[in-house]
Design a protein around this motif. Structure first.
Motif, PDB file in Angstrom:
ATOM      1  N   MET A   1     -11.494  -3.672  -3.604  1.00  0.00           N
ATOM      2  CA  MET A   1     -10.596  -4.523  -4.025  1.00  0.00           C
ATOM      3  C   MET A   1      -9.340  -3.768  -4.017  1.00  0.00           C
ATOM      4  SD  MET A   1     -10.118  -7.572  -4.467  1.00  0.00           S
ATOM      5  CE  MET A   1      -8.950  -7.779  -3.527  1.00  0.00           C
ATOM      6  N   THR A   2      -9.335  -2.550  -4.508  1.00  0.00           N
ATOM      7  CA  THR A   2      -7.889  -1.597  -4.457  1.00  0.00           C
ATOM      8  C   THR A   2      -7.840  -1.158  -2.955  1.00  0.00           C
ATOM      9  OG1 THR A   2      -8.758  -0.633  -6.546  1.00  0.00           O
ATOM     10  CG2 THR A   2      -7.154   0.641  -5.026  1.00  0.00           C
TER      11      THR A   2
ATOM     12  N   ASP B   1      -6.395  -4.546  -1.333  1.00  0.00           N
ATOM     13  CA  ASP B   1      -4.837  -5.027  -1.755  1.00  0.00           C
ATOM     14  C   ASP B   1      -3.752  -4.076  -1.577  1.00  0.00           C
ATOM     15  OD1 ASP B   1      -4.817  -7.528  -3.139  1.00  0.00           O
ATOM     16  OD2 ASP B   1      -5.129  -6.583  -5.067  1.00  0.00           O
TER      17      ASP B   1
ATOM     18  N   GLY C   1      -7.954 -10.032  -6.069  1.00  0.00           N
ATOM     19  CA  GLY C   1      -6.923  -9.011  -6.167  1.00  0.00           C
ATOM     20  C   GLY C   1      -5.501  -9.387  -6.290  1.00  0.00           C
ATOM     21  N   GLU C   2      -4.413  -8.820  -6.214  1.00  0.00           N
ATOM     22  CA  GLU C   2      -3.179  -9.438  -6.131  1.00  0.00           C
ATOM     23  C   GLU C   2      -2.758 -10.137  -4.853  1.00  0.00           C
ATOM     24  OE1 GLU C   2       0.154  -6.819  -7.762  1.00  0.00           O
ATOM     25  OE2 GLU C   2      -1.258  -5.889  -9.072  1.00  0.00           O
ATOM     26  N   LYS C   3      -3.483  -9.682  -3.661  1.00  0.00           N
ATOM     27  CA  LYS C   3      -2.969 -10.172  -2.493  1.00  0.00           C
ATOM     28  C   LYS C   3      -4.364 -10.881  -1.820  1.00  0.00           C
ATOM     29  CE  LYS C   3      -0.963  -6.464  -1.065  1.00  0.00           C
ATOM     30  NZ  LYS C   3      -0.315  -5.696  -0.317  1.00  0.00           N
ATOM     31  N   ARG C   4      -5.675 -10.208  -1.968  1.00  0.00           N
ATOM     32  CA  ARG C   4      -6.796 -10.688  -1.290  1.00  0.00           C
ATOM     33  C   ARG C   4      -7.951 -11.098  -2.167  1.00  0.00           C
ATOM     34  NH1 ARG C   4      -4.001  -6.952   1.581  1.00  0.00           N
ATOM     35  NH2 ARG C   4      -2.748  -7.890   2.727  1.00  0.00           N
TER      36      ARG C   4
ATOM     37  N   GLU D   1      -7.148 -13.628   2.633  1.00  0.00           N
ATOM     38  CA  GLU D   1      -5.792 -13.550   1.703  1.00  0.00           C
ATOM     39  C   GLU D   1      -6.133 -14.690   0.439  1.00  0.00           C
ATOM     40  OE1 GLU D   1      -3.277 -11.864   2.279  1.00  0.00           O
ATOM     41  OE2 GLU D   1      -3.181 -11.279   4.347  1.00  0.00           O
ATOM     42  N   LYS D   2      -5.437 -14.058  -0.525  1.00  0.00           N
ATOM     43  CA  LYS D   2      -5.539 -14.696  -1.900  1.00  0.00           C
ATOM     44  C   LYS D   2      -4.786 -16.200  -1.597  1.00  0.00           C
ATOM     45  CE  LYS D   2      -4.633 -14.219  -6.608  1.00  0.00           C
ATOM     46  NZ  LYS D   2      -4.145 -13.517  -7.910  1.00  0.00           N
TER      47      LYS D   2
END
Length: 85
Positions: free
Chosen positions: A10-11, A14, A52-55, A83-84
């Protein structure tokens, strides 16, 4: 696949500028796993494994031919990434 691998994935996802770049980075880091880019709309009825914040990441399982989303980390042989939404 354990929580540490999911967190690292995830890191990485993102940190990338776009979803395709995220997939490329995941493929480079986790060479033994498949990584498939999918549209968030197509995954709307699935529960992400990691957000995550973006994905969003989903675990992918395969019988050697067909792919499916799984919540069983023991069956996972790859990631679906979107994409999120």
């Amino acid at each position: 696949m354990d929580a540490a691998v999911l967190s690292e994935a995830m890191t990485i996802a993102d940190a990338a500028t776009g979803v395709r770049e995220a997939a490329a980075a995941l493929r480079a880091r986790f060479a033994g796993l498949r990584v498939v880019v999918v549209d968030a709309f197509d995954m709307r009825s699935e529960t992400p494994t990691a957000i995550g914040e973006k994905r969003q990441l989903y675990l992918g399982a395969s019988d050697g031919h067909c792919w499916s989303v799984t919540t069983d980390a023991g069956q996972a042989v790859g990631f679906f990434i979107a994409e999120k939404s």
